[in-house]
Design a protein around this motif. Sequence first.
Motif, PDB file in Angstrom:
ATOM      1  N   THR A   2       0.834  -1.204   0.000  1.00 30.65           N
ATOM      2  CA  THR A   2       0.000   0.000   0.000  1.00 30.65           C
ATOM      3  C   THR A   2       0.857   1.237   0.000  1.00 30.65           C
ATOM      4  O   THR A   2       2.052   1.203   0.273  1.00 30.65           O
ATOM      5  CB  THR A   2      -0.904   0.019   1.240  1.00 30.65           C
ATOM      6  OG1 THR A   2      -0.088   0.170   2.394  1.00 30.65           O
ATOM      7  CG2 THR A   2      -1.726  -1.260   1.355  1.00 30.65           C
ATOM      8  N   ALA A   3       0.185   2.381  -0.288  1.00 27.26           N
ATOM      9  CA  ALA A   3       0.919   3.652  -0.297  1.00 27.26           C
ATOM     10  C   ALA A   3       1.466   3.971   1.077  1.00 27.26           C
ATOM     11  O   ALA A   3       2.452   4.688   1.220  1.00 27.26           O
ATOM     12  CB  ALA A   3      -0.004   4.782  -0.773  1.00 27.26           C
ATOM     13  N   ALA A   4       0.832   3.448   2.125  1.00 30.23           N
ATOM     14  CA  ALA A   4       1.317   3.726   3.482  1.00 30.23           C
ATOM     15  C   ALA A   4       2.522   2.866   3.840  1.00 30.23           C
ATOM     16  O   ALA A   4       3.152   3.078   4.857  1.00 30.23           O
ATOM     17  CB  ALA A   4       0.190   3.485   4.486  1.00 30.23           C
ATOM     18  N   GLU A   5       2.845   1.858   2.983  1.00 33.41           N
ATOM     19  CA  GLU A   5       3.958   0.980   3.276  1.00 33.41           C
ATOM     20  C   GLU A   5       4.838   0.824   2.045  1.00 33.41           C
ATOM     21  O   GLU A   5       4.923  -0.231   1.430  1.00 33.41           O
ATOM     22  CB  GLU A   5       3.434  -0.401   3.709  1.00 33.41           C
ATOM     23  CG  GLU A   5       2.578  -0.354   4.976  1.00 33.41           C
ATOM     24  CD  GLU A   5       1.980  -1.710   5.276  1.00 33.41           C
ATOM     25  OE1 GLU A   5       1.801  -2.485   4.322  1.00 33.41           O
ATOM     26  OE2 GLU A   5       1.710  -1.997   6.445  1.00 33.41           O
ATOM     27  N   PRO A   6       5.512   1.912   1.654  1.00 39.25           N
ATOM     28  CA  PRO A   6       6.343   1.841   0.455  1.00 39.25           C
ATOM     29  C   PRO A   6       7.616   1.051   0.709  1.00 39.25           C
ATOM     30  O   PRO A   6       8.096   0.977   1.841  1.00 39.25           O
ATOM     31  CB  PRO A   6       6.667   3.314   0.190  1.00 39.25           C
ATOM     32  CG  PRO A   6       6.683   3.913   1.565  1.00 39.25           C
ATOM     33  CD  PRO A   6       5.602   3.212   2.317  1.00 39.25           C
ATOM     34  N   PRO A   7       8.150   0.427  -0.291  1.00 36.41           N
ATOM     35  CA  PRO A   7       9.434  -0.265  -0.118  1.00 36.41           C
ATOM     36  C   PRO A   7      10.544   0.746   0.102  1.00 36.41           C
ATOM     37  O   PRO A   7      10.461   1.885  -0.342  1.00 36.41           O
ATOM     38  CB  PRO A   7       9.614  -0.994  -1.462  1.00 36.41           C
ATOM     39  CG  PRO A   7       8.818  -0.183  -2.437  1.00 36.41           C
ATOM     40  CD  PRO A   7       7.641   0.315  -1.669  1.00 36.41           C
ATOM     41  N   ARG A  34      14.957  15.532  13.942  1.00 38.52           N
ATOM     42  CA  ARG A  34      15.497  14.234  14.364  1.00 38.52           C
ATOM     43  C   ARG A  34      14.388  13.200  14.521  1.00 38.52           C
ATOM     44  O   ARG A  34      14.508  12.057  14.059  1.00 38.52           O
ATOM     45  CB  ARG A  34      16.259  14.387  15.684  1.00 38.52           C
ATOM     46  CG  ARG A  34      16.987  13.108  16.132  1.00 38.52           C
ATOM     47  CD  ARG A  34      17.796  13.363  17.383  1.00 38.52           C
ATOM     48  NE  ARG A  34      18.808  14.382  17.145  1.00 38.52           N
ATOM     49  CZ  ARG A  34      19.983  14.148  16.563  1.00 38.52           C
ATOM     50  NH1 ARG A  34      20.273  12.926  16.140  1.00 38.52           N
ATOM     51  NH2 ARG A  34      20.858  15.112  16.406  1.00 38.52           N
ATOM     52  N   ASP A  35      13.285  13.600  15.160  1.00 34.72           N
ATOM     53  CA  ASP A  35      12.173  12.659  15.327  1.00 34.72           C
ATOM     54  C   ASP A  35      11.560  12.293  13.972  1.00 34.72           C
ATOM     55  O   ASP A  35      11.096  11.163  13.778  1.00 34.72           O
ATOM     56  CB  ASP A  35      11.104  13.269  16.226  1.00 34.72           C
ATOM     57  CG  ASP A  35      11.516  13.292  17.688  1.00 34.72           C
ATOM     58  OD1 ASP A  35      12.521  12.634  18.028  1.00 34.72           O
ATOM     59  OD2 ASP A  35      10.856  13.985  18.477  1.00 34.72           O
ATOM     60  N   THR A  36      11.568  13.223  13.037  1.00 34.82           N
ATOM     61  CA  THR A  36      11.034  12.941  11.708  1.00 34.82           C
ATOM     62  C   THR A  36      11.865  11.876  10.998  1.00 34.82           C
ATOM     63  O   THR A  36      11.318  10.982  10.336  1.00 34.82           O
ATOM     64  CB  THR A  36      11.004  14.228  10.861  1.00 34.82           C
ATOM     65  OG1 THR A  36      10.152  15.192  11.495  1.00 34.82           O
ATOM     66  CG2 THR A  36      10.474  13.950   9.460  1.00 34.82           C
ATOM     67  N   ARG A  41      12.304   6.253   9.106  1.00 33.17           N
ATOM     68  CA  ARG A  41      13.017   4.970   9.118  1.00 33.17           C
ATOM     69  C   ARG A  41      12.125   3.847   9.655  1.00 33.17           C
ATOM     70  O   ARG A  41      12.053   2.754   9.083  1.00 33.17           O
ATOM     71  CB  ARG A  41      14.279   5.084   9.976  1.00 33.17           C
ATOM     72  CG  ARG A  41      15.106   3.796  10.037  1.00 33.17           C
ATOM     73  CD  ARG A  41      16.431   3.982  10.751  1.00 33.17           C
ATOM     74  NE  ARG A  41      16.265   4.438  12.117  1.00 33.17           N
ATOM     75  CZ  ARG A  41      16.521   5.684  12.539  1.00 33.17           C
ATOM     76  NH1 ARG A  41      16.937   6.599  11.684  1.00 33.17           N
ATOM     77  NH2 ARG A  41      16.355   6.022  13.803  1.00 33.17           N
ATOM     78  N   GLU A  42      11.395   4.125  10.765  1.00 32.30           N
ATOM     79  CA  GLU A  42      10.610   3.077  11.406  1.00 32.30           C
ATOM     80  C   GLU A  42       9.338   2.746  10.629  1.00 32.30           C
ATOM     81  O   GLU A  42       8.921   1.580  10.561  1.00 32.30           O
ATOM     82  CB  GLU A  42      10.245   3.514  12.827  1.00 32.30           C
ATOM     83  CG  GLU A  42      11.463   3.622  13.746  1.00 32.30           C
ATOM     84  CD  GLU A  42      11.108   4.191  15.108  1.00 32.30           C
ATOM     85  OE1 GLU A  42       9.905   4.418  15.361  1.00 32.30           O
ATOM     86  OE2 GLU A  42      12.029   4.422  15.907  1.00 32.30           O
ATOM     87  N   LEU A  43       8.689   3.765  10.044  1.00 35.68           N
ATOM     88  CA  LEU A  43       7.420   3.532   9.362  1.00 35.68           C
ATOM     89  C   LEU A  43       7.592   3.123   7.906  1.00 35.68           C
ATOM     90  O   LEU A  43       6.815   2.317   7.384  1.00 35.68           O
ATOM     91  CB  LEU A  43       6.544   4.788   9.435  1.00 35.68           C
ATOM     92  CG  LEU A  43       6.081   5.219  10.829  1.00 35.68           C
ATOM     93  CD1 LEU A  43       5.257   6.497  10.728  1.00 35.68           C
ATOM     94  CD2 LEU A  43       5.272   4.123  11.509  1.00 35.68           C
ATOM     95  N   GLU A  47      15.869   6.027   4.994  1.00 37.24           N
ATOM     96  CA  GLU A  47      16.930   6.702   5.746  1.00 37.24           C
ATOM     97  C   GLU A  47      17.058   8.149   5.262  1.00 37.24           C
ATOM     98  O   GLU A  47      17.293   8.403   4.085  1.00 37.24           O
ATOM     99  CB  GLU A  47      18.263   5.967   5.556  1.00 37.24           C
ATOM    100  CG  GLU A  47      18.314   4.594   6.173  1.00 37.24           C
ATOM    101  CD  GLU A  47      18.330   4.642   7.706  1.00 37.24           C
ATOM    102  OE1 GLU A  47      18.656   5.722   8.254  1.00 37.24           O
ATOM    103  OE2 GLU A  47      18.029   3.610   8.333  1.00 37.24           O
ATOM    104  N   LEU A  48      16.855   9.076   6.177  1.00 31.04           N
ATOM    105  CA  LEU A  48      16.966  10.503   5.865  1.00 31.04           C
ATOM    106  C   LEU A  48      17.898  11.182   6.846  1.00 31.04           C
ATOM    107  O   LEU A  48      17.915  10.850   8.035  1.00 31.04           O
ATOM    108  CB  LEU A  48      15.589  11.185   5.966  1.00 31.04           C
ATOM    109  CG  LEU A  48      14.528  10.857   4.922  1.00 31.04           C
ATOM    110  CD1 LEU A  48      13.219  11.540   5.314  1.00 31.04           C
ATOM    111  CD2 LEU A  48      14.968  11.344   3.556  1.00 31.04           C
TER     112      LEU A  48
END
Length: 320
Positions: A2-7, A34-36, A41-43, A47-48
């Motif tokens: 789904t769009a909420a779970e992109p590779p 930093r939290d963003t 990364r978690e959702l 990596e940003l």
Amino acid sequence: MTAAEPPAGSRWAFGPRFQAALVTLAVRNRVSRRDTTELARELFGVELATGTVDAIVQRAGEALAAPHTRLEQEIKRSPVVNIDETGWKTAGDRRMLWGALTRRTAVFRIAAGRHAAEAQTMLGERYDGIVCSDRWAAYDYLDPTRRQICWAHLLRDFTAHGEGMGEQNDFGNAGLAVAHDLFKAWRQFQQDGDRAALQAGIAPLQAKLRTELEHASRKSTKTKYHRQFARNLLKRWPALWTFTHTDDVEPTNNHAERGLRGAVIYRKLSLGTQTERGERSLERLLSASITCRLRKQSLYAYLTEVVTAHARGDPIPALS
């Protein structure tokens, strides 16, 4: 998928929707850079760097230059504007954040000071509507008949006087009685919409307050503080009562104060801005955020349109 779970590493991760989400988190939800990066990364497995997030937010703010100008023009044409200002910091230097709001539009501006020149920049030098504000001297260039002074601030002023001694205490308590009865009459008007009844209820309060102010303003008054305060209100007398006869004018400036509240929280969390470029970007983003809220629009959806248009080189859409 789904769009909420992109590779991880997908084009979606740096597409308009993703960038708009990052900007919304930063401006509306006041999530730190930093939290963003941790959320990305978690959702999404993306990596940003914090600098990348900052650059995305900065670009979105720069893209809003034209819509922000249109919002400024709307403010200057509005028949009623609430305006307020609060402290700000840019690279540690003291600045002021100004906010001008109507029922559907909000414009923010970070400026060097809190003087009449900044107020005129927000409202326009020839603004002929009604300005709702506090008693700050920056607004004294406006005709008192075109103003509404905030009674919530006056309530605090009278409370302070009521904590004094002798004449000052009597003066403060008399002012508090007027303010309490005024708000009672206003609450009734909000229920029944009967302006004639509102004016009839306010008339004796006007007479009572006028008597108190004229007595307190005399040279024989012992306390200089409340003598000056009384003279200040007499000088601005029409501005105390505009709400009694003009539609869409309230006796308080709560609308502007609520509009600034999110920006104040942002300042406390971020410690302000670092550059003049950052100031311009943030004031545009804040303006878009609060305007969307006032118009019950999705900030995320609007920013998605902005980022998409900016990437294509198309005209940036205005807020509808």
